[in-house]
Design an enzyme around this catalytic site. Structure first.
Site, PDB file in Angstrom:
ATOM      1  N   CYS A   1      -1.428  -0.162   7.344  1.00 22.47           N
ATOM      2  CA  CYS A   1      -0.710   0.048   7.418  1.00 22.47           C
ATOM      3  C   CYS A   1      -1.327   1.114   8.815  1.00 22.47           C
ATOM      4  O   CYS A   1      -0.052   1.974   9.147  1.00 22.47           O
ATOM      5  CB  CYS A   1      -1.541   0.874   6.330  1.00 22.47           C
ATOM      6  SG  CYS A   1      -1.143   0.791   5.476  1.00 22.47           S
TER       7      CYS A   1
ATOM      8  N   GLU B   1       0.983   3.815   1.554  1.00 17.52           N
ATOM      9  CA  GLU B   1       1.653   4.520   2.734  1.00 17.52           C
ATOM     10  C   GLU B   1       2.583   3.500   3.646  1.00 17.52           C
ATOM     11  O   GLU B   1       3.402   4.289   4.002  1.00 17.52           O
ATOM     12  CB  GLU B   1       0.568   4.047   4.552  1.00 17.52           C
ATOM     13  CG  GLU B   1      -0.566   4.900   3.695  1.00 17.52           C
ATOM     14  CD  GLU B   1      -1.965   4.420   3.256  1.00 17.52           C
ATOM     15  OE1 GLU B   1      -3.109   4.642   3.060  1.00 17.52           O
ATOM     16  OE2 GLU B   1      -1.480   3.241   1.985  1.00 17.52           O
TER      17      GLU B   1
ATOM     18  N   HIS C   1       1.140  -1.283   0.141  1.00 17.95           N
ATOM     19  CA  HIS C   1       0.323  -0.062   0.216  1.00 17.95           C
ATOM     20  C   HIS C   1       0.904   1.267   0.445  1.00 17.95           C
ATOM     21  O   HIS C   1       2.254   0.940   0.236  1.00 17.95           O
ATOM     22  CB  HIS C   1      -1.055   0.144   1.370  1.00 17.95           C
ATOM     23  CG  HIS C   1      -2.096  -0.893   1.112  1.00 17.95           C
ATOM     24  ND1 HIS C   1      -2.880  -0.971   3.156  1.00 17.95           N
ATOM     25  CD2 HIS C   1      -1.997  -2.455   0.718  1.00 17.95           C
ATOM     26  CE1 HIS C   1      -3.557  -2.432   1.833  1.00 17.95           C
ATOM     27  NE2 HIS C   1      -3.430  -2.886   0.684  1.00 17.95           N
TER      28      HIS C   1
ATOM     29  N   CYS D   1      -5.494   1.439   6.012  1.00 20.61           N
ATOM     30  CA  CYS D   1      -6.404  -0.025   6.493  1.00 20.61           C
ATOM     31  C   CYS D   1      -5.922  -0.160   7.529  1.00 20.61           C
ATOM     32  O   CYS D   1      -4.728   0.055   8.118  1.00 20.61           O
ATOM     33  CB  CYS D   1      -5.865  -1.098   5.325  1.00 20.61           C
ATOM     34  SG  CYS D   1      -4.257  -1.634   5.364  1.00 20.61           S
TER      35      CYS D   1
END
Length: 366
Positions: free
Chosen positions: A93, A61, A59, A84
């Site tokens: 995350c 982040e 992801h 998330c």
């Protein structure tokens, strides 16, 4: 990268706009996961930025935090979507945000995934991390339109597409109706979708390839899905002959054992779908099965009959209608004026798309 000091709220908006631009540039490359843009700022200086990786993982982040793992303490993280907070194929995350001692998190909208929806703030605030949502939320509306629909409805986001002559006729052969520029836009639509759905009639009459042939995007060609109740598809068609090289799925309710065996030996995935009232296959049940297969964006590119049935069932979220300047008058023509009338009736909004198509026109219905 230093940022000029500005009004605080104005600066936040500018940074989030940057994150939104990042996410928009990666849209359609991230599989079933949403494309997210992330920017990390500390003392008016951008430390790092990232987008969701191809295929959806890692992801954004996590990637951005990893780039400056020793300097994130006290930083502010900007994300286009709620980070998330659930364990999936990758760790949450929120864990990375907490571990890196980020001071503040801004995100535009909540993630419709119920595993995360509205949970991130509570988790981060429990660790004394400021978490705020809503920054530039209007600007990300279109970015996550399809994703939000898919997560909320648990069904594919479905787009219809057809091309006709100026007198609203189509041909039952493989002669192109529109010009090269319009066909390039059609290939772009194929790239943007996980799967493309058609009927055996289209396969047998047009013998299409139904892949994406834009340079550099060939590997993103969609899975091809064919509705063929009685398995009448021609064995010598391009799609059947190349089914071992590409992904091909056929929905049917045939008991023709020899044809079933032959198609399976050629690498075709066959899905038996019981006919409704022994007449037609249920389109809604088919689309639900497609969703469960992990194909969340679906393009219906077929002839008049199948598209008409999709419109009758109200299953198409949007529609693209290409019209060329050609006139088709031969005896093989099929007039689609009734289909066009139904399209205009089914959608509240429409707009002409200026995509330099020469004498062709493109209308987007939504």
């Amino acid at each position: 990268m230093s940022l000029k000091k500005d009004n605080y709220k104005s600066l936040d908006k500018k940074i989030m706009n940057f994150a939104i631009n990042l996410a928009e540039n990666k849209k359609y490359f991230t599989g079933t996961n949403p494309s997210v843009g992330c920017v990390i700022v500390k003392k008016n200086k951008i430390l790092s930025f990232a987008t969701t990786n191809d295929g959806g993982r890692p992801h954004a982040e996590s990637i951005a935090l990893k780039k400056n793992r020793h300097n994130n303490k006290g930083a502010t993280l900007y994300s286009t979507l709620e980070p998330c907070s659930h364990q999936g194929k990758t760790p949450p995350c929120t864990n990375a945000i907490i571990k890196n001692q980020v001071m503040k998190v801004h995100y535009s909208i909540e993630d419709k995934d119920l595993r995360t929806f509205n949970k991130t703030k509570k988790i981060l605030k429990s660790k004394n991390i400021i978490a705020k949502s809503g920054l530039q939320k209007r600007k990300v509306h279109n970015l996550y339109k399809e994703y939000n629909y898919i997560r909320s409805s648990k069904s594919p986001y479905i787009t219809g597409k057809i091309a006709s002559s100026s007198n609203l006729n189509i041909l039952r052969n493989n002669s192109p109706i529109t010009n090269q520029h319009s066909r390039m836009v059609s290939h772009l639509l194929r790239f943007q979708n996980h799967a493309i759905l058609t009927s055996y009639k289209t396969i047998n009459t047009d013998n299409p390839k139904l892949n994406c042939r834009l340079s550099g995007l060939e590997k993103y060609s969609p899975t091809v899905i064919v509705i063929d109740k009685n398995l009448k598809v021609k064995i010598n068609s391009f799609l059947i002959k190349n089914s071992k090289k590409s992904k091909l799925i056929i929905f049917h309710c045939s008991k023709n054992i020899s044809k079933i065996r032959l198609l399976k030996n050629k690498g075709v995935k066959l899905i038996f779908q019981k006919a409704e009232n022994d007449i037609d296959l249920n389109l809604k049940k088919i689309t639900q099965k497609i969703y469960k297969l992990g194909l969340h964006r679906l393009l219906v590119e077929s002839g008049k009959d199948l598209l008409t049935n999709f419109l009758k069932e109200n299953l198409l979220n949007e529609f693209y209608f290409f019209k060329s300047d050609k006139i088709i008058l031969n005896r093989h023509k099929i007039n689609i004026s009734s289909l066009v009338k139904m399209i205009n009736k089914n959608y509240k909004n429409k707009k002409k798309i200026n995509t330099y198509l020469g004498k062709d026109t493109l209308t987007h219905y939504y």
